[in-house]
Write a protein that holds these residues in place. Structure first.
Motif, mmCIF file in Angstrom:
data_model
loop_
_atom_site.group_PDB
_atom_site.id
_atom_site.type_symbol
_atom_site.label_atom_id
_atom_site.label_comp_id
_atom_site.label_asym_id
_atom_site.label_seq_id
_atom_site.Cartn_x
_atom_site.Cartn_y
_atom_site.Cartn_z
ATOM 1 N N PRO A 23 -2.611 -0.864 7.718
ATOM 2 C CA PRO A 23 -2.282 -1.975 6.826
ATOM 3 C C PRO A 23 -2.333 -3.304 7.579
ATOM 4 N N GLU A 24 -2.513 -4.385 6.835
ATOM 5 C CA GLU A 24 -2.642 -5.703 7.463
ATOM 6 C C GLU A 24 -1.438 -6.042 8.328
ATOM 7 N N ALA A 25 -0.224 -5.740 7.850
ATOM 8 C CA ALA A 25 0.982 -6.048 8.624
ATOM 9 C C ALA A 25 0.997 -5.303 9.948
ATOM 10 N N PHE A 26 0.533 -4.048 9.943
ATOM 11 C CA PHE A 26 0.490 -3.276 11.182
ATOM 12 C C PHE A 26 -0.574 -3.833 12.126
ATOM 13 N N THR A 126 1.126 -10.986 3.950
ATOM 14 C CA THR A 126 0.224 -9.886 4.261
ATOM 15 C C THR A 126 -0.020 -9.098 2.983
ATOM 16 N N SER A 127 -0.900 -8.104 3.052
ATOM 17 C CA SER A 127 -1.176 -7.260 1.893
ATOM 18 C C SER A 127 0.074 -6.454 1.522
ATOM 19 N N LYS A 128 0.080 -5.928 0.287
ATOM 20 C CA LYS A 128 1.280 -5.302 -0.262
ATOM 21 C C LYS A 128 1.560 -3.906 0.267
ATOM 22 N N VAL A 197 7.643 -5.024 11.172
ATOM 23 C CA VAL A 197 6.727 -4.611 10.108
ATOM 24 C C VAL A 197 7.163 -3.252 9.587
ATOM 25 N N THR A 198 7.057 -3.054 8.278
ATOM 26 C CA THR A 198 7.457 -1.804 7.647
ATOM 27 C C THR A 198 6.459 -1.443 6.555
#
Length: 218
Positions: A23-26, A126-128, A197-198
């Motif tokens: 994911p984007e956040a990761f 970031t993305s959902k 980030v989660t």
């Protein structure tokens, strides 16, 4: 003397970053960590090299790549943009360059929102499929006791925190999953700033943290 990083990202996470499957956040977490960690940066580069070799072999058998397409593909796999279109911000003592790109500047530009007990946060766009936020935790303050429905990664940007027998300082990343229930405590010597980030909501036991969770979106 520069703090030695002792808590690193897992090979699974680094390989996912190199393959472009996170994911984007990761991706933001990995890019921020490897900007400070020579060891993890070298591991990512080795995974990139393997992926590059596979792409080159495939292109020889299938079709020729357009000029510059291989470099562009590898940039996308690494979660970055071509050098000429990256936004460059002045060097910041707290936020590494990849994080400044998302925050829109250095630590002084962050718009914090209070979430209780002196703790503040700033949610990053970031993305959902996963969330990213900056956390400001006053020195000596303990975060609410909590578990996890998914993966939570927390990287220290300033100060440090203690979690059971482990100590996390600048550049260190704590990777927590559903097996970990913990109460991190900021070091008493300096306010702690982290990137967290989660990919799923946290799991709180107390009534007040559960109520605050709805408003803090954690």
């Amino acid at each position: 003397m520069e703090q030695k990083i002792t808590h690193h990202l897992t090979d699974e996470i680094l390989m996912g970053y190199a393959a472009g499957t996170l994911p984007e956040a990761f991706n933001l977490m990995v890019a921020t960590h490897v900007s400070l960690c020579d060891e993890c940066r070298a591991r990512v580069e080795s995974y990139d090299a393997v992926g590059g070799a596979m792409l080159e072999e495939a292109s020889e058998h299938d079709m020729a790549l357009a000029p510059g397409s291989f470099a562009a593909t590898m940039a996308l796999i690494a979660g970055g943009a071509p050098e000429e279109i990256r936004t460059q911000h002045p060097q910041d003592a707290v936020l590494p360059q990849p994080l400044q790109d998302y925050a829109g500047g250095g630590i002084d530009s962050i718009k914090w929102r209070a979430v209780g007990m002196g703790v503040k946060q700033a949610i990053l766009p970031t993305s959902k499929d996963a969330s990213a936020r900056l956390l400001y935790i006053p020195a000596g303050v303990a975060m609410p006791d909590h578990g996890h429905h998914g993966i939570e990664m927390t990287m220290v940007l300033q100060g440090a925190f203690q979690d059971d027998d482990d100590y996390f300082a600048r550049g260190d990343v704590e990777v927590a999953d559903s097996d970990l229930h913990h109460t991190p405590v900021a070091d008493i010597h300096e306010d702690c700033i982290c990137l967290a980030v989660t990919d799923a909501p946290l799991r709180f036991q107390g009534l007040l943290p559960k109520i605050a969770q709805r408003f803090a979106r954690i």
